[in-house]
Design an enzyme around this catalytic site. Structure first.
Site, short mmCIF file in Angstrom:
data_model
loop_
_atom_site.label_atom_id
_atom_site.label_comp_id
_atom_site.label_asym_id
_atom_site.label_seq_id
_atom_site.Cartn_x
_atom_site.Cartn_y
_atom_site.Cartn_z
N HIS A 1 3.74 -2.38 3.02
CA HIS A 1 3.70 -1.03 2.43
C HIS A 1 4.93 -0.79 1.56
O HIS A 1 6.01 -1.35 1.82
CB HIS A 1 3.61 0.03 3.53
N ASP B 1 0.81 -1.22 0.00
CA ASP B 1 0.00 0.00 0.00
C ASP B 1 0.85 1.27 0.00
O ASP B 1 2.04 1.24 0.30
CB ASP B 1 -0.90 0.04 1.25
#
Length: 298
Positions: free
Chosen positions: A257, A112
């Site tokens: 991430h 992400d």
């Protein structure tokens, strides 16, 4: 003597004459039309009876019996079972998805908050080396700044998903604002790659019924996760690896991430260890769309 002979000869001539005048039918007392029948062997059928016995039967006809035609016996027709259309509709993917099917040892790596020019590129290099695909949920603001990185993600065979435009808590937005967050990000991705995502991950995983309904009506599937490494909080690479080992299973969706702060150096360090461990455990790496069986793009 001569006179006697003459009388005798005349008598014989008279009887011969009478014999030639007797009708043929008087020989047996039978009329001419009965003669042929009378010549048949005793006790046997006459000719008409013989004809009836030796005459072949007429082939069966489907005509009307009243016309003298023989109706053949009804033949059973071979019937095939009628296949009724199934009343069951194909299974529809749920609006919010946390993992894939557990029928096979398959997992999906997801990243992400990118793209950026630091951690995203390092992660791409590791994935390339390990020959593993992943799914990147990108933020519209960063995608707009780094369209070349976005294209590089796509070029290397990874899937791009929508992670909103500015990373807000979507449940606190009005319906119109939430729509703009999703649509603007899709426009940026489409302008850079020519593809319009169908996978949406809400920031912080925050959803409620109105948001779910709204995003679903826009044609998206909401993708959550089943393994949360919490790498954004700065755990060590060993802790990240341990979390994956503890939480992963067939159909797992692993959350990490690719942008967001210097702490993500631990994510980069842990990633090859995670990949090698799961390969040793017999897992296959796939993108999210492959894991859940839905198209990645509109």
């Amino acid at each position: 003597m001569t006179g006697v002979v003459r009388v005798t000869c005349c008598a014989l001539a008279f009887f011969v004459f009478l014999g030639g005048c007797v009708p043929e039918s008087t020989d047996s007392g039978i009329r001419p039309e009965q003669k042929e029948k009378a010549q048949a062997p005793s006790g046997g059928p006459d000719k008409e009876e013989v004809k009836r016995q030796i005459q072949p039967k007429a082939p069966a006809d489907h005509g009307d019996q009243k016309k003298g035609k023989v109706e053949p016996p009804e033949q059973k027709k071979e019937t095939k079972p009628v296949m009724k259309p199934s009343s069951q509709k194909p299974a529809k993917a749920p609006a919010v998805i946390y993992k894939g099917s557990g029928d096979a040892k398959r997992v999906a790596l997801t990243f992400d908050d990118g793209p950026d020019r630091h951690f995203t590129l390092q992660i791409l290099e590791i994935l390339e080396k390990e020959r593993v695909p992943a799914t990147f949920f990108v933020v519209g603001q960063l995608a707009e700044k780094h369209p070349d990185i976005l294209r590089e993600i796509d070029r290397r065979g990874h899937v791009i998903g929508n992670h909103s435009f500015s990373h807000p808590v979507m449940t606190r937005l009005s319906s119109a604002s939430a729509t703009r967050q999703v649509e603007e990000t899709n426009r940026i991705i489409r302008d850079a790659t020519g593809k319009s995502p169908r996978l949406f991950r809400p920031p912080y995983g925050a959803v409620n019924k109105p948001l779910i309904r709204q995003v679903s009506d826009q044609g998206f599937h909401i993708i959550q996760w089943s393994v949360d490494t919490r790498d954004w909080a700065g755990p060590s690479s060993k802790k990240i690896v341990h979390t994956v080992k503890q939480q992963v299973g067939p159909g797992g969706i692993i959350l990490q991430h690719s942008a967001g702060g210097p702490q993500l150096k631990e994510t980069v360090k842990a990633l090859p260890v995670i990949i090698r461990h799961l390969k040793q455990e017999g897992y296959e790496f796939v993108t999210v769309d492959q894991l859940i069986g839905i198209p990645a793009y509109h």
